[in-house]
Design a protein around this motif. Structure first.
Motif, PDB file in Angstrom:
ATOM      1  N   ALA A   9      -0.075 -23.336  36.155  1.00  0.00           N
ATOM      2  CA  ALA A   9      -1.496 -23.259  36.516  1.00  0.00           C
ATOM      3  C   ALA A   9      -1.744 -23.893  37.879  1.00  0.00           C
ATOM      4  N   ILE A  10      -1.082 -25.006  38.148  1.00  0.00           N
ATOM      5  CA  ILE A  10      -1.246 -25.687  39.439  1.00  0.00           C
ATOM      6  C   ILE A  10      -0.738 -24.811  40.576  1.00  0.00           C
ATOM      7  N   LEU A  11       0.447 -24.239  40.405  1.00  0.00           N
ATOM      8  CA  LEU A  11       1.020 -23.405  41.463  1.00  0.00           C
ATOM      9  C   LEU A  11       0.205 -22.140  41.687  1.00  0.00           C
ATOM     10  N   GLU A  12      -0.301 -21.555  40.618  1.00  0.00           N
ATOM     11  CA  GLU A  12      -1.128 -20.357  40.742  1.00  0.00           C
ATOM     12  C   GLU A  12      -2.438 -20.688  41.463  1.00  0.00           C
ATOM     13  N   ALA A  13      -3.039 -21.815  41.089  1.00  0.00           N
ATOM     14  CA  ALA A  13      -4.281 -22.240  41.741  1.00  0.00           C
ATOM     15  C   ALA A  13      -4.030 -22.571  43.209  1.00  0.00           C
ATOM     16  N   ALA A  14      -2.917 -23.249  43.473  1.00  0.00           N
ATOM     17  CA  ALA A  14      -2.586 -23.624  44.849  1.00  0.00           C
ATOM     18  C   ALA A  14      -2.355 -22.394  45.715  1.00  0.00           C
ATOM     19  N   LEU A  15      -1.750 -21.365  45.145  1.00  0.00           N
ATOM     20  CA  LEU A  15      -1.532 -20.133  45.901  1.00  0.00           C
ATOM     21  C   LEU A  15      -2.863 -19.526  46.324  1.00  0.00           C
ATOM     22  N   ASP A  16      -3.826 -19.535  45.426  1.00  0.00           N
ATOM     23  CA  ASP A  16      -5.165 -19.053  45.766  1.00  0.00           C
ATOM     24  C   ASP A  16      -5.794 -19.884  46.880  1.00  0.00           C
ATOM     25  N   VAL A  17      -5.742 -21.197  46.712  1.00  0.00           N
ATOM     26  CA  VAL A  17      -6.411 -22.099  47.652  1.00  0.00           C
ATOM     27  C   VAL A  17      -5.730 -22.088  49.020  1.00  0.00           C
ATOM     28  N   PHE A  18      -4.414 -22.231  49.040  1.00  0.00           N
ATOM     29  CA  PHE A  18      -3.694 -22.261  50.311  1.00  0.00           C
ATOM     30  C   PHE A  18      -3.816 -20.940  51.065  1.00  0.00           C
ATOM     31  N   SER A  19      -3.755 -19.825  50.344  1.00  0.00           N
ATOM     32  CA  SER A  19      -3.825 -18.523  51.015  1.00  0.00           C
ATOM     33  C   SER A  19      -5.217 -18.269  51.586  1.00  0.00           C
ATOM     34  N   GLN A  20      -6.219 -18.915  51.006  1.00  0.00           N
ATOM     35  CA  GLN A  20      -7.583 -18.725  51.486  1.00  0.00           C
ATOM     36  C   GLN A  20      -7.952 -19.698  52.603  1.00  0.00           C
ATOM     37  N   TYR A  21      -7.543 -20.984  52.435  1.00  0.00           N
ATOM     38  CA  TYR A  21      -7.992 -22.015  53.375  1.00  0.00           C
ATOM     39  C   TYR A  21      -6.889 -22.547  54.285  1.00  0.00           C
ATOM     40  N   GLY A  22      -5.634 -22.137  54.042  1.00  0.00           N
ATOM     41  CA  GLY A  22      -4.534 -22.711  54.807  1.00  0.00           C
ATOM     42  C   GLY A  22      -4.204 -24.099  54.307  1.00  0.00           C
ATOM     43  N   PHE A  23      -3.103 -24.643  54.770  1.00  0.00           N
ATOM     44  CA  PHE A  23      -2.700 -25.968  54.294  1.00  0.00           C
ATOM     45  C   PHE A  23      -3.696 -27.042  54.703  1.00  0.00           C
ATOM     46  N   ARG A  24      -4.084 -27.047  55.956  1.00  0.00           N
ATOM     47  CA  ARG A  24      -4.969 -28.101  56.460  1.00  0.00           C
ATOM     48  C   ARG A  24      -6.359 -28.038  55.837  1.00  0.00           C
ATOM     49  N   GLY A  25      -6.825 -26.839  55.551  1.00  0.00           N
ATOM     50  CA  GLY A  25      -8.166 -26.695  55.005  1.00  0.00           C
ATOM     51  C   GLY A  25      -8.256 -26.860  53.502  1.00  0.00           C
ATOM     52  N   SER A  26      -7.110 -27.021  52.850  1.00  0.00           N
ATOM     53  CA  SER A  26      -7.083 -27.145  51.385  1.00  0.00           C
ATOM     54  C   SER A  26      -7.027 -28.608  50.966  1.00  0.00           C
ATOM     55  N   THR A  27      -7.563 -28.889  49.787  1.00  0.00           N
ATOM     56  CA  THR A  27      -7.542 -30.251  49.259  1.00  0.00           C
ATOM     57  C   THR A  27      -6.994 -30.262  47.841  1.00  0.00           C
ATOM     58  N   LEU A  28      -6.510 -31.417  47.431  1.00  0.00           N
ATOM     59  CA  LEU A  28      -6.045 -31.575  46.053  1.00  0.00           C
ATOM     60  C   LEU A  28      -7.185 -31.360  45.066  1.00  0.00           C
ATOM     61  N   ASP A  29      -8.382 -31.768  45.444  1.00  0.00           N
ATOM     62  CA  ASP A  29      -9.536 -31.571  44.567  1.00  0.00           C
ATOM     63  C   ASP A  29      -9.788 -30.080  44.318  1.00  0.00           C
ATOM     64  N   GLN A  30      -9.677 -29.269  45.376  1.00  0.00           N
ATOM     65  CA  GLN A  30      -9.858 -27.821  45.225  1.00  0.00           C
ATOM     66  C   GLN A  30      -8.806 -27.234  44.287  1.00  0.00           C
ATOM     67  N   ILE A  31      -7.563 -27.650  44.471  1.00  0.00           N
ATOM     68  CA  ILE A  31      -6.471 -27.122  43.652  1.00  0.00           C
ATOM     69  C   ILE A  31      -6.634 -27.548  42.198  1.00  0.00           C
ATOM     70  N   ALA A  32      -6.977 -28.813  41.986  1.00  0.00           N
ATOM     71  CA  ALA A  32      -7.166 -29.314  40.627  1.00  0.00           C
ATOM     72  C   ALA A  32      -8.295 -28.569  39.924  1.00  0.00           C
ATOM     73  N   GLN A  33      -9.394 -28.376  40.631  1.00  0.00           N
ATOM     74  CA  GLN A  33     -10.525 -27.656  40.041  1.00  0.00           C
ATOM     75  C   GLN A  33     -10.142 -26.226  39.692  1.00  0.00           C
ATOM     76  N   ALA A  34      -9.433 -25.554  40.597  1.00  0.00           N
ATOM     77  CA  ALA A  34      -9.031 -24.169  40.349  1.00  0.00           C
ATOM     78  C   ALA A  34      -8.039 -24.071  39.195  1.00  0.00           C
ATOM     79  N   ALA A  35      -7.241 -25.135  39.007  1.00  0.00           N
ATOM     80  CA  ALA A  35      -6.260 -25.147  37.923  1.00  0.00           C
ATOM     81  C   ALA A  35      -6.859 -25.593  36.600  1.00  0.00           C
ATOM     82  N   GLY A  36      -8.088 -26.089  36.637  1.00  0.00           N
ATOM     83  CA  GLY A  36      -8.729 -26.577  35.421  1.00  0.00           C
ATOM     84  C   GLY A  36      -8.187 -27.916  34.959  1.00  0.00           C
ATOM     85  N   LEU A  37      -7.735 -28.731  35.922  1.00  0.00           N
ATOM     86  CA  LEU A  37      -7.168 -30.039  35.610  1.00  0.00           C
ATOM     87  C   LEU A  37      -7.896 -31.110  36.409  1.00  0.00           C
ATOM     88  N   SER A  38      -7.772 -32.342  35.965  1.00  0.00           N
ATOM     89  CA  SER A  38      -8.295 -33.454  36.756  1.00  0.00           C
ATOM     90  C   SER A  38      -7.312 -33.748  37.889  1.00  0.00           C
TER      91      SER A  38
END
Length: 204
Positions: free
Chosen positions: A18-47
């Motif tokens: 779930a984390i890797l799938e969410a991160a793929l969405d976030v990183f592909s949309q915002y790039g590495f610099r524009g992405s945050t752990l909070d965004q990835i956690a929220q997209a993965a449904g985790l704290s």
């Protein structure tokens, strides 16, 4: 998995996926610099603390994604066969790359964003496996040229052109669809166009 490391439980495997799938969405949309752990956690449904149990940093997630996808991303080039018909092999490679752009646009943008930033987290992969593979396949293409089976052409720039002309349809999808309009199938049209382009380019 290292020696002595316990295998992940079903829940751990599910959360890692779930984390890797969410991160793929976030990183592909915002790039590495524009992405945050909070965004990835929220997209993965985790704290966020739960996410950090699996990955210690944003960079660790990014590297895990790139490493895990490298085998899939390079598979079409590995499949180029020295014993096959040269034009069939090159055209087949082009078609597989275009299909990957259709089926895996997030992965294409992930790699593109990393390279555009100078590949700070994945330069070893480019200098190692990717360069070794491209050198090997370029040598095959050069041999085909020398044998007169295809046109005299720089094999490296041929490979680069296939990358750029196929991955464009993933990396610049919004631009392509906006210009062509909703009723046109950009990938079907691209395949027809690229087949014509490369078939003419490769004629001895």
């Amino acid at each position: 998995m290292s020696v002595g490391q316990r295998p992940q439980t079903r829940i751990q495997l599910r959360n890692t996926k779930a984390i890797l799938e969410a991160a793929l969405d976030v990183f592909s949309q915002y790039g590495f610099r524009g992405s945050t752990l909070d965004q990835i956690a929220q997209a993965a449904g985790l704290s966020k603390p739960n996410l950090l149990y699996y990955f210690p940093s944003k960079e660790a997630i990014h590297v895990a994604l790139l490493s895990g996808l490298m085998e899939v991303w390079l598979a079409p080039l590995y499949a180029l066969d020295a014993d096959g018909d040269p034009r069939d092999e090159i055209m087949g490679y082009m078609r597989r790359k275009l299909e990957m752009s259709r089926e895996m646009p997030r992965e294409s943008r992930l790699f593109a964003n990393e390279v555009l930033q100078g590949a700070p987290r994945f330069l070893d992969g480019i200098e190692g496996e990717l360069k070794t593979l491209v050198d090997a396949k370029a040598a095959i293409i050069a041999t085909w040229s020398q044998q007169g089976k295809i046109a005299a052409i720089d094999p490296y720039h041929l490979i680069f052109s296939i990358w750029s002309l196929t991955q464009h349809y993933a990396d610049f999808d919004v631009q392509v669809r906006t210009i062509l309009g909703p009723k046109r199938d950009s990938f079907a049209e691209a395949e027809t166009f690229l087949e014509t382009l490369f078939s003419r380019l490769l004629v001895p």
